[in-house]
Design an enzyme around this catalytic site. Structure first.
Site: not given
Ligand code: UN1
Length: 499
Positions: A164, A262, A296, A475
């Site tokens: 993503n 994550e 996420c 992170e």
């Molecule tokens: C964001 O919100 O710009 O996989 C980063 C994801 C998160 C990163 C989001 N680890 O959507």
């Protein structure tokens, strides 16, 4: 909703890309390749990629292990130079790489370009971070003792990333790993290998010595499993599903590897009665629907004060209905496809399931035709009157689906917001400073926003979730050094005076 059918360069000849091991681009040992298709138009092959196996993983880990012997002692300034150069190389390619990212992932061109730009900024940030202090000097009981700590690299790190954010997440894992002296075996999501190739190309062209960064493309079973089980891999950093996260916890615990996870989110946006509703609307819609809801950090629950809920829900429905779904390469498009057919069917299925369970579907949720049937398109969905304990109120659907949950008070809003297993990000919309402060204090989330949307992560600050959303490690920012290094404590005493 207006449809714009994808008309992309469907007939373009697809290229074949290899793995990058020990400083060389090579095919998988088996000679096998896998095809990657555009989620906006499944007739279009974006490229063919090495379908690697355990043998390739073994070669990549050996190369990383060999390269670590010298890379670990290389000057942080020379690592910073390489990261700077890679940033410049990638920056010059933002238009092409952003477009390719869109063709393989499906987010809009604006988002594809935005994410590539973000990767450039991340590379630059870690070039600077490599040059920051990396230890501390302490007083000792013995006044002659020089007592200090230094941060040392870990060794060979496995970087396992999702589709993503196919360039930002790899950049924010690989850049600090390299900046602090580790070597890397990178296994990108099998749905977005082209963007991974482009990032590795920039770093390789910037002058990384052979073996310092290795790319192995292929499936989770053929590449991911042998990689994370290899005893020479001392640390694993992973962004993705809670299911895979749970497996990784077991694997890492069994063999004592350092682990950073994550995982998912079920991120709330609380909208209080005193909020600027037009402002909240923009952020809730963008937070829930951009990248087709596949972040996420996406907002999936709007927790709204009953006094304004009818008006706000109507505003949401109107705004979401007007979103232009279509070919993500078309400049007018606001919402692209989901990552693949399977994801689109799954999300449409979840919408049906929620309806059957009693949630009120206000708009969207169906697979789209009208010229969009060759892609993984789902109409953005809005549910009203969502039961916070229902599946829709609890589980991450990872798609363009927003549920509105009514509450009677700030206290109830907080209870509902915290009553999920996740704790990644959260927002509140209010003009009340006291409530905003109480929210920031009481919300169980690793990233908190007042009057702005739940997604987003600037590179200079820690990013990560509480509860089921991560493994407590963070992170980015200074936190990256904690994960990608270990502490050595050094006592140095002068030799006794010679006789
Ligand atoms: C964001 O919100 O710009 O996989 C980063 C994801 C998160 C990163 C989001 N680890 O959507």
């Amino acid at each position: 909703m207006v449809a714009s059918p994808p008309m992309a360069d469907a007939q373009q000849e697809a290229e074949t890309y290899g793995t990058y091991i020990a400083g060389e681009w090579r095919p998988a040992t088996s000679g096998e390749t896998m095809e990657n298709r555009n989620p906006a138009n499944r007739d279009e092959v974006v490229g063919r990629f090495a379908s690697s196996s355990a043998e390739d993983v073994d070669a990549a880990v050996s190369a990383a292990e060999e390269a670590y012997r010298t890379w670990r002692f290389s000057s942080p300034m020379s690592r910073a130079n390489i990261l700077h150069k890679a940033a410049n190389i990638l920056e010059a390619r933002i238009p092409e790489v952003g477009r390719e990212l869109t063709r393989e992932e499906g987010k809009t061109l604006k988002e594809g370009i935005g994410e590539t730009t973000r990767a450039v900024q991340i590379l630059r940030y870690y070039a600077g971070e490599a040059q920051q202090p990396s230890g501390e000097h302490y007083p000792s009981v013995n006044p002659h003792t020089l007592l200090y700590t230094s941060r040392e690299p870990l060794g060979v790190v496995a970087v396992v990333t999702p589709w993503n954010f196919p360039i930002a997440i790899p950049a924010w894992k690989i850049a600090p790993a390299l900046a602090f002296g580790n070597t890397v075996v990178f296994k990108p999501a099998s749905l977005t290998p082209l963007t991974a190739v482009r990032l590795v190309e920039a770093l390789a062209e910037a002058g990384l010595p052979a073996g310092v960064l290795n790319l192995v493309t292929g499936s989770a079973g053929n590449v991911g499993d042998p990689l994370v089980r290899d005893p020479r891999v001392v640390a694993i950093t992973f962004t993705g599903s809670n299911e895979t996260g749970a497996e990784l916890r077991r694997t890492a615990a069994e063999r004592g590897a350092k682990l950073q996870l994550e995982l998912g989110g079920k991120n709330p946006a609380i909208v209080l009665a005193d909020a600027d509703l037009e402002h909240a609307l923009g952020h809730v819609v963008s937070g829930s629907m951009m990248s087709t809801g596949q972040k996420c950090t996406a907002t999936s629950r709007a927790i709204v004060d009953r006094r304004i809920i009818d008006r706000f829900t109507e505003m949401l429905a109107d705004r979401i209905k007007a979103l232009k779904v279509g070919d993500p390469l078309d400049a007018e498009t606001q919402i692209g496809p989901l990552i693949d057919e399977r994801a689109a069917d799954r999300v449409a299925g979840e919408v049906d399931r929620a309806k059957q369970a009693g949630a009120e579907l206000l708009i969207g949720g169906q697979r789209l035709g009208n010229g969009l049937e060759r892609g993984a398109f789902v109409a953005p969905a809005l549910f009203g009157g969502v039961d916070p304990d229902s599946r829709l109120g609890q589980e991450e659907l990872f798609g363009p689906v927003l549920g509105v949950i009514p509450v009677d008070s700030m206290e109830e809003a907080m209870t509902v917001a915290n009553q999920v297993k996740f704790g990644l990000s959260a927002s509140i919309f209010t003009r009340d400073l006291g409530r905003a402060l109480a929210f920031a204090r009481e919300i169980e989330a690793g990233v908190v926003h007042v009057n702005s949307e739940t997604p987003g992560a600037e590179p200079q600050v820690p990013f990560g979730g509480m509860k089921g959303s991560s493994s407590y490690s963070r992170e980015q920012g200074k936190a990256a050094r904690d994960f990608f290094t270990q502490v050595k404590t050094v006592y140095i005493d002068p030799p006794p005076p010679s006789a």
